[in-house]
Design a protein around this motif. Structure first.
Motif, PDB file in Angstrom:
ATOM      1  N   LYS A  98       0.813  -1.221   0.000  1.00 20.91           N
ATOM      2  CA  LYS A  98       0.000   0.000   0.000  1.00 20.91           C
ATOM      3  C   LYS A  98       0.847   1.271   0.000  1.00 20.91           C
ATOM      4  CE  LYS A  98      -3.802  -2.225   2.386  1.00 20.91           C
ATOM      5  NZ  LYS A  98      -4.555  -2.289   3.652  1.00 20.91           N
ATOM      6  N   GLY A  99       2.177   1.120   0.050  1.00 18.67           N
ATOM      7  CA  GLY A  99       3.060   2.281   0.055  1.00 18.67           C
ATOM      8  C   GLY A  99       3.335   2.833   1.442  1.00 18.67           C
ATOM      9  N   ASN A 117       2.430   6.978   4.791  1.00 10.40           N
ATOM     10  CA  ASN A 117       2.039   6.468   3.485  1.00 10.40           C
ATOM     11  C   ASN A 117       2.715   7.309   2.396  1.00 10.40           C
ATOM     12  OD1 ASN A 117       0.675   5.856   1.058  1.00 10.40           O
ATOM     13  ND2 ASN A 117      -1.132   5.223   2.201  1.00 10.40           N
ATOM     14  N   SER A 119       2.389   6.315  -0.937  1.00 11.75           N
ATOM     15  CA  SER A 119       1.812   5.827  -2.199  1.00 11.75           C
ATOM     16  C   SER A 119       1.570   6.949  -3.205  1.00 11.75           C
ATOM     17  CB  SER A 119       0.503   5.082  -1.932  1.00 11.75           C
ATOM     18  OG  SER A 119      -0.451   5.950  -1.340  1.00 11.75           O
ATOM     19  N   TYR A 120       1.495   8.185  -2.762  1.00 12.44           N
ATOM     20  CA  TYR A 120       1.265   9.315  -3.661  1.00 12.44           C
ATOM     21  C   TYR A 120       2.526   9.714  -4.436  1.00 12.44           C
ATOM     22  CZ  TYR A 120       3.634  12.013  -0.049  1.00 12.44           C
ATOM     23  OH  TYR A 120       4.562  12.463   0.846  1.00 12.44           O
ATOM     24  N   ARG A 121       3.684   9.223  -4.016  1.00 15.25           N
ATOM     25  CA  ARG A 121       4.937   9.586  -4.691  1.00 15.25           C
ATOM     26  C   ARG A 121       5.034   8.857  -6.034  1.00 15.25           C
ATOM     27  NH1 ARG A 121       8.301  13.671  -2.570  1.00 15.25           N
ATOM     28  NH2 ARG A 121       8.186  13.589  -0.317  1.00 15.25           N
ATOM     29  N   ASN A 122       5.481   9.571  -7.058  1.00 19.00           N
ATOM     30  CA  ASN A 122       5.637   8.983  -8.391  1.00 19.00           C
ATOM     31  C   ASN A 122       6.513   7.741  -8.385  1.00 19.00           C
ATOM     32  OD1 ASN A 122       4.009  10.354 -10.113  1.00 19.00           O
ATOM     33  ND2 ASN A 122       5.592  11.670 -10.954  1.00 19.00           N
ATOM     34  N   GLN A 125       4.592   4.742  -7.167  1.00 20.54           N
ATOM     35  CA  GLN A 125       3.621   4.306  -8.167  1.00 20.54           C
ATOM     36  C   GLN A 125       4.304   3.628  -9.360  1.00 20.54           C
ATOM     37  OE1 GLN A 125       1.341   7.823  -9.125  1.00 20.54           O
ATOM     38  NE2 GLN A 125       0.670   8.074  -7.012  1.00 20.54           N
TER      39      GLN A 125
END
Length: 176
Positions: A98-99, A117, A119-122, A125
């Protein structure tokens, strides 16, 4: 006689120009050599970090899904010491599928990001989407310093033999 001085100074000017041109060419070559050497050193550092992240992601602890036990932390700490002995590394970490940062190794006095978290980092992803190692663009850390993240996917084979993305191993390095 005054015209003779004019003729004498022309060869001197040409000689001085030739010397300046040679010095400039030497400086240009020195800069190229320095840049090539620096690039080779950086490539060597990146290769070492990438190899260590690959080894970490394939370790028995990580492959068994153990991201947080004392054994995993000790293993990660040893990897951090080895990498940091030859390359400047601000942190070594493991993110789950889930990052979320499950464990990180950082210098004493630095802020831990365990539980956060990302997960929003490029770069998180891209690692998840491509199942390939990634180099992030540079970013500014909390302390105002520029950094780059290097990641390696953690891929576990399930009982059917399929590859399952389980997270990533990563390192953050200063751009200095």
């Amino acid at each position: 006689l005054s015209n003779l001085g004019c003729y004498m100074s022309y060869p001197q000017q040409e000689t001085e120009k030739s010397i300046r041109d040679n010095i400039l060419l030497q400086q240009i070559q020195n800069q190229k050599d320095l840049s090539r050497s620096l690039a080779q050193h950086m490539q060597s550092d990146f290769n070492l970090i990438m190899a260590k992240l690959e080894g970490l992601s394939h370790s028995t602890f990580i492959q068994s899904g153990d991201f947080q036990s004392n054994d995993t932390r000790n293993f990660l700490q040893n990897y951090y010491r080895v990498i940091n002995s030859s390359s400047p590394v601000d942190r070594l970490f493991i993110l789950d599928v889930k990052g979320v940062n499950k464990v990180d190794m950082i210098p004493k006095g630095q802020h831990s990001f365990v539980g956060m978290n990302f997960s929003y980092r490029n770069w998180v992803q891209e690692t998840k989407n491509t199942l390939m190692p990634q180099f992030s663009d540079s970013f500014v850390g909390r302390d105002g310093k520029y950094r780059i993240a290097i990641t390696y996917p953690i891929i576990i084979k399930n009982s059917f033999g399929s590859n399952i993305y389980a997270g990533l191993a990563g390192a953050v390095i200063p751009t200095i």
